[in-house]
Design a protein around this motif. Structure first.
Motif, PDB file in Angstrom:
ATOM      1  N   ASP A   1      -2.854  11.145   4.965  1.00 18.61           N
ATOM      2  CA  ASP A   1      -1.884  10.095   4.686  1.00 18.61           C
ATOM      3  C   ASP A   1      -1.552   9.327   5.966  1.00 18.61           C
TER       4      ASP A   1
ATOM      5  N   ARG B   1      -1.322  15.350   3.035  1.00 24.38           N
ATOM      6  CA  ARG B   1      -2.363  15.126   2.035  1.00 24.38           C
ATOM      7  C   ARG B   1      -2.684  16.417   1.278  1.00 24.38           C
TER       8      ARG B   1
ATOM      9  N   ILE C   1       1.353   6.163   2.778  1.00 25.34           N
ATOM     10  CA  ILE C   1       0.216   5.316   2.430  1.00 25.34           C
ATOM     11  C   ILE C   1      -0.981   6.217   2.198  1.00 25.34           C
ATOM     12  N   GLU C   2      -1.454   6.269   0.960  1.00 22.07           N
ATOM     13  CA  GLU C   2      -2.564   7.159   0.626  1.00 22.07           C
ATOM     14  C   GLU C   2      -3.899   6.439   0.578  1.00 22.07           C
ATOM     15  N   SER C   3      -3.831   5.111   0.446  1.00 21.81           N
ATOM     16  CA  SER C   3      -5.068   4.344   0.416  1.00 21.81           C
ATOM     17  C   SER C   3      -4.838   3.029   1.140  1.00 21.81           C
ATOM     18  N   GLY C   4      -5.293   3.000   2.390  1.00 21.05           N
ATOM     19  CA  GLY C   4      -5.008   1.846   3.238  1.00 21.05           C
ATOM     20  C   GLY C   4      -6.091   0.794   3.154  1.00 21.05           C
TER      21      GLY C   4
ATOM     22  N   PHE D   1       0.822  -1.219   0.000  1.00 22.27           N
ATOM     23  CA  PHE D   1       0.000   0.000   0.000  1.00 22.27           C
ATOM     24  C   PHE D   1       0.854   1.265   0.000  1.00 22.27           C
TER      25      PHE D   1
ATOM     26  N   LYS E   1      -8.675   2.473   5.807  1.00 28.89           N
ATOM     27  CA  LYS E   1      -9.240   3.255   4.713  1.00 28.89           C
ATOM     28  C   LYS E   1      -9.903   4.528   5.260  1.00 28.89           C
ATOM     29  N   ASP E   2     -10.584   4.373   6.415  1.00 26.00           N
ATOM     30  CA  ASP E   2     -11.237   5.539   7.016  1.00 26.00           C
ATOM     31  C   ASP E   2     -10.214   6.601   7.413  1.00 26.00           C
ATOM     32  N   TRP E   3      -9.006   6.143   7.700  1.00 30.17           N
ATOM     33  CA  TRP E   3      -7.932   7.085   8.006  1.00 30.17           C
ATOM     34  C   TRP E   3      -7.432   7.745   6.720  1.00 30.17           C
ATOM     35  N   THR E   4      -7.107   6.891   5.730  1.00 29.55           N
ATOM     36  CA  THR E   4      -6.481   7.425   4.515  1.00 29.55           C
ATOM     37  C   THR E   4      -7.469   8.153   3.597  1.00 29.55           C
ATOM     38  N   ASN E   5      -8.775   8.035   3.902  1.00 34.09           N
ATOM     39  CA  ASN E   5      -9.741   8.835   3.141  1.00 34.09           C
ATOM     40  C   ASN E   5      -9.453  10.324   3.288  1.00 34.09           C
TER      41      ASN E   5
END
Lengths: 474, 239
Positions: free
Chosen positions: A453, B221, A438-441, A432, A446-450
């Motif tokens: 980072d 980000r 990590i931009e898309s976990g 990932f 995923k709720d974090w990387t939404n």
């Protein structure tokens, strides 16, 4: 209006709150104002921590001896010529006041602000027996006109509205023709309400504190509407949550001071009214009949539990005024007339978890609420306590969360497993990882990387570094 | 003086450099640093989520792990504060509660230990930069430590510290809150990022890796040029 407001899901309400920039600006500037006024009021009083401790002690003592003080209060109200009714449910309280309205052939009820009457839908009860109910608190008056918009704050119920919206409401429904200047709006409401005060048959108020030693009811307002509601109509009904009681006037002084300073940053509000029963012979004004309705509605179930301190609340809203979650989502997102940290604690206690199980999680546990509370309710700890009940007793959490937490318990108590997981982390995360982040976990990450980072685990953990370092040195 | 380092999960896996700085600073102050290898996690994720059975397992394990320590030092206000919650968590078990009390009495957050125990005001650090400091909620409200970081930072040569607007506001991390209430957490961290930007600082300093991971992740980000640094890294800077 019942305690629960609306039928939409928690997530929907939050989304709607976040999207409402109008409301968020209003809430944010109000919070800033409340916070700085409270800070000044604390400093001006001095020894704030000691006052908090004293207040906590008073509330704890009163709640520990609630049966005694309620009995004393009841005796003294009766001695003063008033009537006392203990209502174990909202329905019982409403039936009682409906009976009074029917006996008096009442057509109009004027109300001062009261959260407990909102909690048990007392307005609707009066309306069901043909009474017109008029809210006389300016904020409540605005909301009532605006198609019964629910309160979003326990002290300033129309906090979510700005003056332009209020002007519109007055113009559309009452023919108001002036500007959105607060003075002009208030003057207009005052003129409208004056007539209502003069023609009401029953005045209904809440009760900030009842004083057991003298059978009195103390009311704290800035608008004087509680005074008019309690002196002009022939019948006064005061409605109180069963915990809103102080032993003597001495404790009242302390708590009123804390309430006014914590709620609005004032030394005292414009009016602090003490009422002891109906008009006596020779009195120039006051009601001919006085009723005190003491409402339980689930409160006694909280006594003796880990949540007892929630009943210490004096409804100042200091916790709401510092809460960052409240600031971003607004009062209506809580789906309860009691919003903010105290609402998240109180609502599931009074109405159960089924409709309100998300509320205890609507907090980052930053503890700003706990620090702001003038009676030292450990609000963030009570939120954790709710989560414990939801998890361990109600078993309302998801299977995947329970599974993950079970795994966590195993890891945290087994160094070998823990180290293995740590060592596996870099390899597990490497699919990932892109450009050192990590931009898309996967999964819950995923709720974090939404929205942000996630860092990449380092190849060599601290533990490894420390072990190797020892070897090098020796 | 013997110091047992409690590195914390984030410190061990994601920010090992912070731990190295902590070790170096403490050793320079004459401390003998040991690292009890059996240490795991303080249990806060389970505790805050209401899984107290699991949190107790973690608590008992950590109490045993640090039983013989003279001082326990953690580079995190939040994890140190969790050690102090153990007494409350193990209330129904007098023997464990007593051991939890002993652990509480010897546990310190890193800057707190430097200032309160070692009476250090300056670590001799040099860092030429404009920075701002994020006071984490658990450090200031649960540990009640609001001074130590500022006292140490004020003696870093070349460092200009700009006050963060609304500095008492939570950054929206809150452990599982950041994922469970993602939409709300996003608003909170965005507001924090805006305040950081208002200061014009090029570095955001903090004493809790959780908050730094959250704010830093949001900064990254958004492509913002603000760098995050744990306070131990600042206090061990020599440039």
């Amino acid at each position: 209006m019942p305690m629960k407001i609306g039928e939409r899901s928690f997530d929907n309400r939050v989304k709607q709150g976040i999207d409402n920039t109008f409301m968020r600006d209003a809430v944010s500037s109000a919070q800033a104002r409340f916070q700085s006024n409270k800070a000044k009021a604390e400093e001006q009083l001095g020894h704030w921590e000691e006052w908090r401790e004293l207040s906590e002690e008073i509330r704890a003592h009163t709640l520990e001896n609630l049966d005694f003080y309620l009995e004393q209060l009841s005796e003294n109200v009766t001695k003063n010529g008033g009537h006392v009714f203990f209502a174990s449910t909202g329905e019982e309280a409403n039936d009682y006041v409906k009976k009074i309205a029917q006996e008096k052939k009442a057509k109009k009820v004027i109300k001062a602000k009261s959260m407990v009457t909102e909690e048990i839908s007392m307005n609707e009860a009066f309306e069901s027996v043909g009474c017109e109910v008029i809210e006389s608190d300016l904020g409540e008056y605005i909301l009532q006109l605006d198609d019964h918009d629910p309160p979003s704050h326990i002290v300033t119920p129309a906090l979510h509205k700005n003056k332009e919206q209020i002007r519109e409401t007055f113009a559309n429904l009452k023919g108001y023709e002036k500007t959105s200047k607060p003075e002009e709006l208030a003057q207009f409401a005052r003129e409208q309400l004056r007539e209502e005060f003069l023609t009401a048959d029953i005045g209904v108020t809440g009760c900030n504190f009842a004083v057991a030693e003298s059978g009195s009811v103390a009311l704290v307002t800035n608008e004087g509407n509680a005074r008019l509601s309690t002196t002009i109509p022939k019948t006064h009904i005061a409605v109180m949550g069963m915990e809103r009681i102080v032993p003597t006037w001495e404790e009242l002084e302390v708590l009123v001071t804390m309430l006014c300073r914590s709620a609005v940053g004032q030394k005292l509000t414009s009016y602090v009214t003490g009422l002891s029963g109906p008009r006596e012979e020779g009195d120039l004004d006051g009601p001919e009949e006085f009723h005190l309705v003491i409402v339980d509605n689930g409160r006694s179930n909280i006594l003796g539990t880990a949540f007892q301190s929630a009943l210490h609340c004096i409804r100042c809203a200091a916790c709401i005024n510092v809460c960052p979650v409240y600031r971003h989502v607004g009062g209506h997102s809580y789906g309860s007339i009691y919003p903010g940290p105290i609402g998240a604690v109180l609502t599931p206690l009074l109405e159960g978890y089924d409709d309100h199980k998300d509320l205890p999680y609507a907090s980052s546990l930053c503890a700003a609420c706990t620090d702001a509370c003038p009676v030292k309710i450990p609000l963030h700890e009570l939120l954790i306590e709710h989560r414990k009940v939801i998890t361990e007793q109600e078993k309302m959490t998801t299977l995947s969360e329970r599974f993950a937490m079970k795994g966590f318990g195993m890891l945290a108590s087994s160094p070998a497993l823990f180290h293995m997981a740590e060592q596996a982390a870099p390899a597990m995360m490497s699919p990932f990882t892109k450009n050192g982040k990590i931009e898309s976990g996967p999964g819950p990450l995923k709720d974090w990387t939404n929205v942000r980072d996630f860092p990449v685990p380092e190849k060599e953990s601290f533990r490894k570094w420390f072990q190797n370092r020892g070897k090098e040195e020796s | 003086m013997k110091v047992s380092l409690f590195i914390t999960c984030l410190g061990d896996v994601f920010y090992p450099g912070v731990g190295k700085d902590v070790v170096e600073i403490l050793e320079r102050q004459g401390c003998e640093v040991e690292f009890p290898d059996a240490q795991t996690c303080c249990g806060q994720p389970a505790y805050n989520s209401g899984y107290h059975k699991e949190a107790k397992k973690a608590a008992k394990h950590m109490i045993k792990t640090f039983d013989s320590a003279e001082y326990v030092v953690a580079p995190s206000g939040s994890c140190a504060a969790m050690f102090r919650e153990y007494e409350h968590l193990l209330e129904d078990d007098p023997a464990w509660k007593e051991r939890a009390r002993e652990l509480r009495e010897k546990t310190y957050e890193f800057t707190q230990f430097l200032v309160r125990v070692l009476k250090v005001e300056s670590t001799g650090a040099v860092l030429h930069a404009n920075a701002t400091y994020h006071s984490s909620c658990h450090m200031s409200r649960l540990l009640r430590e609001t001074e130590a970081p500022f006292r140490l930072l004020s003696n870093v040569e070349g460092l200009t510290l700009h006050e963060l607007p609304n500095k008492n506001d939570c950054c929206g991390f809150g452990g599982t809150f950041a994922v469970k209430m993602g939409a709300i957490s996003e608003q909170m961290v965005e507001e924090k990022v805006e305040h950081v930007e208002e200061t014009g600082a090029e570095i955001l300093i903090g004493a809790d890796s959780g908050c730094l991971m959250n704010i830093g992740g949001r900064l990254q980000r958004g492509g913002k040029p603000v760098k995050i640094m744990h306070i131990a890294q600042v206090l061990n800077s020599r440039e």
